[in-house]
Write an enzyme that holds these catalytic residues in place. Structure first.
Site, mmCIF file in Angstrom:
data_model
loop_
_atom_site.group_PDB
_atom_site.id
_atom_site.type_symbol
_atom_site.label_atom_id
_atom_site.label_comp_id
_atom_site.label_asym_id
_atom_site.label_seq_id
_atom_site.Cartn_x
_atom_site.Cartn_y
_atom_site.Cartn_z
ATOM 1 N N THR A 148 -17.005 -51.622 -0.545
ATOM 2 C CA THR A 148 -17.534 -51.884 -1.590
ATOM 3 C C THR A 148 -19.276 -52.120 -1.338
ATOM 4 O OG1 THR A 148 -16.217 -53.109 -2.105
ATOM 5 C CG2 THR A 148 -18.206 -53.613 -3.354
ATOM 6 N N HIS A 175 -20.105 -48.015 -1.525
ATOM 7 C CA HIS A 175 -20.734 -47.381 -2.769
ATOM 8 C C HIS A 175 -21.696 -48.125 -2.850
ATOM 9 C CE1 HIS A 175 -16.251 -46.162 -3.397
ATOM 10 N NE2 HIS A 175 -15.945 -47.170 -2.657
ATOM 11 N N ILE A 225 -8.469 -52.070 5.651
ATOM 12 C CA ILE A 225 -7.699 -53.258 5.245
ATOM 13 C C ILE A 225 -6.000 -52.142 6.087
ATOM 14 C CG2 ILE A 225 -6.576 -54.163 3.006
ATOM 15 C CD1 ILE A 225 -9.232 -54.638 3.763
#
Length: 372
Positions: free
Chosen positions: A40, A43, A176
């Site tokens: 994130t 991004h 992940i």
């Protein structure tokens, strides 16, 4: 204090000097020892379409961290000063239907640390006491404790089914996906097969326990390759962790009739699916997940990491001072890193951190805390 911030509506981040935050009555102030970089954050750094629609500069980034509580608001009773902590990054309302029925991870009013409010890429961060998670420094050093938040995503995804004796496929070997491989192997999966397009990540997948890996850029028919690796059979459980439209389509092809597909990767754009052929006629069980169960997942996460059942150290590519953030983001963007841990206060020697959990501070500004 110095903080890593998105200061304008454009690509990039910058180090800014800003005031130490004042914790609200129900918040604590945490001195951040470590903060790890998430996709994130990448991004937001690149200022992509999602970031432009969500982020309101100026904003301090960072939602994965570990540190020590140095101050608390007047209403905080259960988080003592000096506690070594991390935090659930999803700050929920506590009053919506989901929150009041035990499903806070689905709260419609969630605000995320480092996304909707200032985060932990700084010397100090103010966090609601309700999301604080106490760590044991003797079992989880700061560079591991900061990984509990992202590791919990994989714990949540893998906890929704029994993996013992099952054939498991993992599409996407970002952090992940790699965590998922380690957990699946530790959970007794009969076989764990993985795919990605980055050689560096495929090497890590093998380290985490994948018995075979495929580079999707070098494999004309990835789905057929997966089935071949599983003796011609489809997979019991398929984890789609990349968000790639191609991988999403392949995940339904890889699953056996009656199998389960876990969708965890987030596509950058809408994806078209042949619902009849890919799902209905195969009697697939499809589960879309996000985040972690608050705080059920954290208890399982802590046990997996403290016990050493899953070793995540191979996934820490670099440990850098906050000032070297450009190096961290460049490595991640190039696919040459998995997890990078930043040290907002400068990196301390492990022995010093272990021997001196509460360093000397001086009071400033009417009781605020700052290092001498």
């Amino acid at each position: 204090m110095v903080a890593l911030r998105k200061t304008g509506s454009e690509p990039g981040l910058r180090l800014d000097e800003i005031p130490i935050p004042e914790p609200a009555a129900d918040e604590v102030l945490v001195e951040v020892e470590t903060a790890s970089v998430c996709g994130t954050d990448l991004h937001i750094y690149g200022w992509d379409e999602w970031s432009q629609g969500r982020i309101v500069p100026p904003l301090t980034l960072g939602h994965e961290f570990a540190g020590t509580v140095v101050e608390r608001g007047e209403l905080v009773r259960n988080v003592p000063i000096g506690d070594y902590v991390s935090a659930e990054s999803h700050i929920t309302c506590g009053m919506c239907f989901q929150c009041r029925t035990g499903h806070a991870h689905m709260c419609e009013r969630t605000r995320i640390l480092g996304v909707d409010r200032d985060g932990a890429f700084a010397r100090y961060v103010a966090v609601p006491a309700s999301v604080i998670w106490r760590n044991d420094r003797s079992k989880l050093p700061p560079e591991i404790a900061t990984l509990q938040e992202p590791f919990g995503n994989a714990v949540f995804a893998t906890s929704e089914q029994d993996l013992a004796g099952r054939a498991v496929a993992v599409l996407g070997c970002g952090p992940i996906g790699l965590f998922t491989i380690g957990i699946a192997r530790a959970s007794g999966a009969a076989v764990v097969i993985a795919a990605d397009r980055t050689p560096f990540r495929l090497g890590l997948a093998e380290q985490m326990g994948a018995s075979a890996v495929a580079n999707v850029d070098e494999t004309p028919d990835t789905a057929a390759w997966f089935v071949e690796q599983n003796e011609g059979f489809g997979f019991d459980v398929v984890f789609e962790m990349s968000g790639s439209p191609r991988a999403i389509a392949d995940s339904f092809r890889i699953a056996r009739n009656g199998g389960r597909v876990i969708l965890f990767g987030i596509p950058a754009r809408p994806v078209e699916i042949d619902v009849a052929e890919a799902l209905i006629f195969k009697n697939l069980d499809v589960l879309a997940l996000n985040g972690r169960k608050i705080f059920e997942t954290w208890y399982r996460t802590r046990w997996l990491l403290e016990s050493g059942v899953v070793d995540v150290r191979p996934l820490i590519t670099k440990e850098l001072p906050l000032e070297e953030f450009e190096t961290a983001f460049a490595l991640l963007a190039a696919g040459e890193a998995c997890k990078i841990v930043l040290y907002p206060g400068g990196r301390a020697a492990p022995s010093a951190a272990a021997e001196e959990p509460a360093r000397e501070r001086v009071a400033v500004d009417g009781g605020r805390w700052r290092h001498p």
